[in-house]
Design an enzyme around this catalytic site. Structure first.
Site, PDB file in Angstrom:
ATOM      1  N   GLU A  44      -7.474  -8.987  13.887  1.00 23.89           N
ATOM      2  CA  GLU A  44      -8.293  -7.982  13.695  1.00 23.89           C
ATOM      3  C   GLU A  44      -8.393  -6.945  15.287  1.00 23.89           C
ATOM      4  O   GLU A  44      -8.735  -6.144  15.431  1.00 23.89           O
ATOM      5  CB  GLU A  44      -9.889  -8.274  13.183  1.00 23.89           C
ATOM      6  CG  GLU A  44      -9.897  -8.368  11.764  1.00 23.89           C
ATOM      7  CD  GLU A  44      -9.184  -7.448  10.799  1.00 23.89           C
ATOM      8  OE1 GLU A  44      -9.662  -6.211  10.830  1.00 23.89           O
ATOM      9  OE2 GLU A  44      -8.585  -7.720   9.715  1.00 23.89           O
ATOM     10  N   TYR A  94     -17.012  -6.678  13.876  1.00 22.48           N
ATOM     11  CA  TYR A  94     -16.353  -8.003  13.899  1.00 22.48           C
ATOM     12  C   TYR A  94     -15.223  -8.047  14.776  1.00 22.48           C
ATOM     13  O   TYR A  94     -15.319  -8.935  15.848  1.00 22.48           O
ATOM     14  CB  TYR A  94     -15.940  -8.448  12.643  1.00 22.48           C
ATOM     15  CG  TYR A  94     -14.953  -9.362  12.469  1.00 22.48           C
ATOM     16  CD1 TYR A  94     -15.650 -10.793  12.271  1.00 22.48           C
ATOM     17  CD2 TYR A  94     -13.611  -9.304  12.442  1.00 22.48           C
ATOM     18  CE1 TYR A  94     -14.634 -11.853  12.433  1.00 22.48           C
ATOM     19  CE2 TYR A  94     -12.569 -10.504  12.326  1.00 22.48           C
ATOM     20  CZ  TYR A  94     -13.331 -11.713  12.420  1.00 22.48           C
ATOM     21  OH  TYR A  94     -12.678 -12.925  12.358  1.00 22.48           O
ATOM     22  N   SER A 150      -8.779 -13.330  16.521  1.00 19.53           N
ATOM     23  CA  SER A 150      -8.309 -12.908  15.237  1.00 19.53           C
ATOM     24  C   SER A 150      -7.361 -11.436  15.307  1.00 19.53           C
ATOM     25  O   SER A 150      -7.772 -10.977  16.365  1.00 19.53           O
ATOM     26  CB  SER A 150      -9.725 -12.162  14.498  1.00 19.53           C
ATOM     27  OG  SER A 150      -9.068 -11.467  13.428  1.00 19.53           O
TER      28      SER A 150
HETATM   29  P1  NAP Z   1     -15.437 -18.942   6.900  1.00 16.81           P
HETATM   30  O1  NAP Z   1     -14.870 -19.466   5.827  1.00 16.81           O
HETATM   31  O2  NAP Z   1     -16.446 -17.559   7.048  1.00 16.81           O
HETATM   32  O3  NAP Z   1     -16.174 -19.888   7.982  1.00 16.81           O
HETATM   33  C1  NAP Z   1     -17.541 -19.560   8.675  1.00 16.81           C
HETATM   34  C2  NAP Z   1     -18.092 -20.605   9.342  1.00 16.81           C
HETATM   35  O4  NAP Z   1     -19.027 -20.247  10.148  1.00 16.81           O
HETATM   36  C3  NAP Z   1     -19.062 -21.263   7.992  1.00 16.81           C
HETATM   37  O5  NAP Z   1     -18.850 -22.792   8.235  1.00 16.81           O
HETATM   38  C4  NAP Z   1     -20.222 -20.926   8.372  1.00 16.81           C
HETATM   39  O6  NAP Z   1     -21.406 -21.924   7.986  1.00 16.81           O
HETATM   40  C5  NAP Z   1     -20.382 -20.963   9.975  1.00 16.81           C
HETATM   41  N1  NAP Z   1     -21.439 -19.991  10.652  1.00 16.81           N
HETATM   42  C6  NAP Z   1     -21.762 -18.899  10.355  1.00 16.81           C
HETATM   43  N2  NAP Z   1     -22.725 -18.506  11.220  1.00 16.81           N
HETATM   44  C7  NAP Z   1     -23.064 -19.468  11.807  1.00 16.81           C
HETATM   45  C8  NAP Z   1     -24.037 -19.865  12.888  1.00 16.81           C
HETATM   46  N3  NAP Z   1     -24.738 -18.853  13.057  1.00 16.81           N
HETATM   47  N4  NAP Z   1     -23.993 -21.268  13.285  1.00 16.81           N
HETATM   48  C9  NAP Z   1     -23.112 -22.077  12.885  1.00 16.81           C
HETATM   49  N5  NAP Z   1     -22.321 -21.956  12.035  1.00 16.81           N
HETATM   50  C10 NAP Z   1     -22.195 -20.703  11.700  1.00 16.81           C
HETATM   51  O7  NAP Z   1     -14.441 -18.445   8.189  1.00 16.81           O
HETATM   52  P2  NAP Z   1     -13.033 -19.128   8.072  1.00 16.81           P
HETATM   53  O8  NAP Z   1     -11.971 -18.255   7.267  1.00 16.81           O
HETATM   54  O9  NAP Z   1     -12.540 -20.522   8.023  1.00 16.81           O
HETATM   55  O10 NAP Z   1     -12.336 -18.715   9.536  1.00 16.81           O
HETATM   56  C11 NAP Z   1     -12.671 -19.502  10.456  1.00 16.81           C
HETATM   57  C12 NAP Z   1     -12.507 -18.987  11.953  1.00 16.81           C
HETATM   58  O11 NAP Z   1     -11.457 -18.040  12.217  1.00 16.81           O
HETATM   59  C13 NAP Z   1     -13.813 -17.650  12.040  1.00 16.81           C
HETATM   60  O12 NAP Z   1     -14.232 -17.584  13.336  1.00 16.81           O
HETATM   61  C14 NAP Z   1     -12.859 -16.234  11.536  1.00 16.81           C
HETATM   62  O13 NAP Z   1     -13.801 -15.398  12.172  1.00 16.81           O
HETATM   63  C15 NAP Z   1     -11.684 -16.763  12.120  1.00 16.81           C
HETATM   64  N6  NAP Z   1     -10.434 -15.981  11.818  1.00 16.81           N
HETATM   65  C16 NAP Z   1     -10.333 -16.288  10.525  1.00 16.81           C
HETATM   66  C17 NAP Z   1      -9.032 -15.588   9.897  1.00 16.81           C
HETATM   67  C18 NAP Z   1      -8.860 -15.695   8.487  1.00 16.81           C
HETATM   68  O14 NAP Z   1      -7.859 -15.049   8.023  1.00 16.81           O
HETATM   69  N7  NAP Z   1      -9.356 -16.620   7.601  1.00 16.81           N
HETATM   70  C19 NAP Z   1      -8.059 -15.120  10.754  1.00 16.81           C
HETATM   71  C20 NAP Z   1      -8.612 -14.982  12.074  1.00 16.81           C
HETATM   72  C21 NAP Z   1      -9.734 -15.595  12.561  1.00 16.81           C
HETATM   73  P3  NAP Z   1     -22.133 -21.606   6.707  1.00 16.81           P
HETATM   74  O15 NAP Z   1     -21.205 -22.626   5.601  1.00 16.81           O
HETATM   75  O16 NAP Z   1     -23.512 -22.100   6.974  1.00 16.81           O
HETATM   76  O17 NAP Z   1     -21.933 -20.120   6.300  1.00 16.81           O
HETATM   77  P1  GDP Z   2      -9.882  -8.368   6.911  1.00 21.55           P
HETATM   78  O1  GDP Z   2      -8.269  -8.199   7.212  1.00 21.55           O
HETATM   79  O2  GDP Z   2     -10.314  -9.538   7.751  1.00 21.55           O
HETATM   80  O3  GDP Z   2     -10.669  -7.435   6.725  1.00 21.55           O
HETATM   81  O4  GDP Z   2      -9.569  -9.327   5.277  1.00 21.55           O
HETATM   82  P2  GDP Z   2      -9.873  -8.773   3.818  1.00 21.55           P
HETATM   83  O5  GDP Z   2      -9.198  -9.634   3.010  1.00 21.55           O
HETATM   84  O6  GDP Z   2     -11.467  -8.767   3.749  1.00 21.55           O
HETATM   85  O7  GDP Z   2      -9.220  -7.461   3.942  1.00 21.55           O
HETATM   86  C1  GDP Z   2      -8.058  -7.206   3.937  1.00 21.55           C
HETATM   87  C2  GDP Z   2      -7.488  -5.755   3.645  1.00 21.55           C
HETATM   88  O8  GDP Z   2      -7.792  -5.628   2.180  1.00 21.55           O
HETATM   89  C3  GDP Z   2      -8.429  -4.663   4.264  1.00 21.55           C
HETATM   90  O9  GDP Z   2      -7.455  -3.801   4.724  1.00 21.55           O
HETATM   91  C4  GDP Z   2      -9.215  -4.283   3.039  1.00 21.55           C
HETATM   92  O10 GDP Z   2      -9.846  -2.898   3.485  1.00 21.55           O
HETATM   93  C5  GDP Z   2      -8.453  -4.313   2.160  1.00 21.55           C
HETATM   94  N1  GDP Z   2      -9.091  -4.371   0.588  1.00 21.55           N
HETATM   95  C6  GDP Z   2      -8.791  -3.631  -0.443  1.00 21.55           C
HETATM   96  N2  GDP Z   2      -9.745  -3.819  -1.532  1.00 21.55           N
HETATM   97  C7  GDP Z   2     -10.494  -4.700  -0.856  1.00 21.55           C
HETATM   98  C8  GDP Z   2     -11.648  -5.455  -1.694  1.00 21.55           C
HETATM   99  O11 GDP Z   2     -12.147  -5.040  -2.587  1.00 21.55           O
HETATM  100  N3  GDP Z   2     -12.017  -6.713  -0.717  1.00 21.55           N
HETATM  101  C9  GDP Z   2     -11.804  -6.916   0.565  1.00 21.55           C
HETATM  102  N4  GDP Z   2     -12.372  -7.720   1.121  1.00 21.55           N
HETATM  103  N5  GDP Z   2     -10.698  -6.257   1.039  1.00 21.55           N
HETATM  104  C10 GDP Z   2     -10.139  -5.304   0.166  1.00 21.55           C
END
Ligand code: NAP
Ligand code: GDP
Length: 327
Positions: free
Chosen positions: A131, A153, A129
């Protein structure tokens, strides 16, 4: 030749669902690892939304359970393993730092170990990520930018990232890490800022709410579409050698700008509805992220095809439809 087989952890999440759809389109057998819950079965609503629930195989498994992962890999003999499961919400990671370290950090090592022990020929993808850049050390973040994680995280993800690099270098696994910047879609979790805003705009438009409480409106993110980003994951595992890649659009916008696009799409003025609530502020903020996707473009031939504006409007339309249908 028989179809390739991919195991996807986190298949019930946003990226897992879109990746499964892409792999099915490409003719893969797709096996999803899902954790059991006490209420009826598995949360398949995202797979349902894409109409692919019956096309994937779901097996019980938890990232914390190495034995179960080993058994799955022994039985399934995957060609590719995508580790997408995580406790993925930054805000929650301050409330559950140990759980986040276990699932998001150690969990990645469990998957790597299971691959090493049971499927060493399989290609492995780790969902790293942006992050991890946290308190940014360069204005544009690339694969060579130093990391500075700012949340439990991000620290857990950094551990998973370096373990992926170490398994590649120590054991010769084909292990690639995708450093993905924020990516969203109509299937994004409601707790993340984009989806919270698009759902909020839809509720206000339909008269179901008057205000939307927000945190830091000045934070800046490089937002892309999940559909584009899962294509990059797949491309990484089709290369000659494993490597790490930044996946981003190369453009950053404030939360305020994203809110404006969402609200104006339904003819609302955000200033009439947004209220600032300190409960949505974070103990430490990542003020700005901006990715440099040059390596992904040159090596993978990957490019984002959907703009942030198009994506936010698509998300608002999807939320309007969901809220209308639920009435
Ligand atoms: P998400 O919607 O939060 O999905 C997370 C998945 O992990 C869900 O299927 C959840 O299952 C599963 N999970 C959580 N704890 C688990 C455990 N102990 N054992 C098995 N499965 C478990 O995340 P996403 O947005 O699709 O992101 C996918 C991956 O990319 C994540 O690792 C996230 O941190 C990473 N990532 C995301 C972004 C982004 O912007 N979306 C950016 C960079 C990296 P349940 O349905 O049971 O909760
Ligand atoms: P992140 O980059 O993985 O933390 O993704 P988020 O979508 O949770 O947050 C993106 C940015 O939006 C962060 O800088 C947050 O502080 C900002 N933010 C501002 N207001 C909110 C809110 O109400 N909810 C969330 N989730 N983020 C917020």
């Amino acid at each position: 030749m028989s179809a390739k087989c991919a195991v996807v952890t986190g298949i019930t999440g946003q990226d897992g669902a879109y990746l499964a759809a892409l792999l099915l389109e490409k003719g893969y057998r797709v096996v999803g690892v899902v954790r059991r819950s006490s209420h009826s079965g598995v949360a398949t609503h995202r797979l349902d939304w894409l109409g692919i629930t019956d096309d994937v195989e779901l097996v019980d498994g938890d990232l914390l359970d190495l034995g179960g992962l080993c058994r799955t890999f022994q039985e399934v003999k995957p060609d590719e393993v995508y580790n997408l499961a995580a406790q993925s919400f930054v805000k929650t990671s301050w409330h559950q730092p140990t759980l986040t370290a276990q699932v998001t950090g150690i969990g990645a090592v469990n998957v790597l170990e299971a691959v090493r022990l049971q499927a060493p020929e399989a290609r492995f993808y780790q969902a790293s990520s942006s992050e991890m850049y946290g308190l940014i050390q360069e204005p544009e973040q690339s694969e060579s930018t130093p990391f500075y994680p700012r949340s439990p995280y991000a620290a857990a993800k950094l551990f998973g990232h370096w373990m992926t690099v170490n398994y590649r270098e120590s054991f010769g696994l084909f292990a690639s890490s995708g450093i993905l910047f924020n990516h969203e879609s109509p299937l994004r979790g409601l707790e993340f800022v984009t989806r919270k805003v698009t759902d909020g705009a839809a509720r206000i438009k339909l008269g179901q709410a008057k205000t939307l409480a927000m945190g830091n409106m000045d934070a800046k993110r490089d937002w892309g579409h999940a559909k584009d980003y899962v294509r990059a994951m797949w491309l990484m595992l089709q290369q000659e050698v494993a490597d790490d890649y930044v996946v981003a659009t190369g453009r950053t916008s404030t939360v305020r700008e994203m809110v404006r696009i969402a609200f104006e799409h339904v003819g609302l003025n955000p200033e009439d509805h947004i209220v600032i609530d300190p409960q949505f502020m974070r103990p430490a903020e990542v003020d700005v992220l901006l990715g440099d996707p040059t390596k992904a473009r040159n090596a993978l031939g990957w490019e984002a095809t959907i703009t942030m504006e198009e994506m936010i409007r698509e998300m608002v339309d999807a939320d309007l439809k969901r809220r209308r249908d639920a009435r």
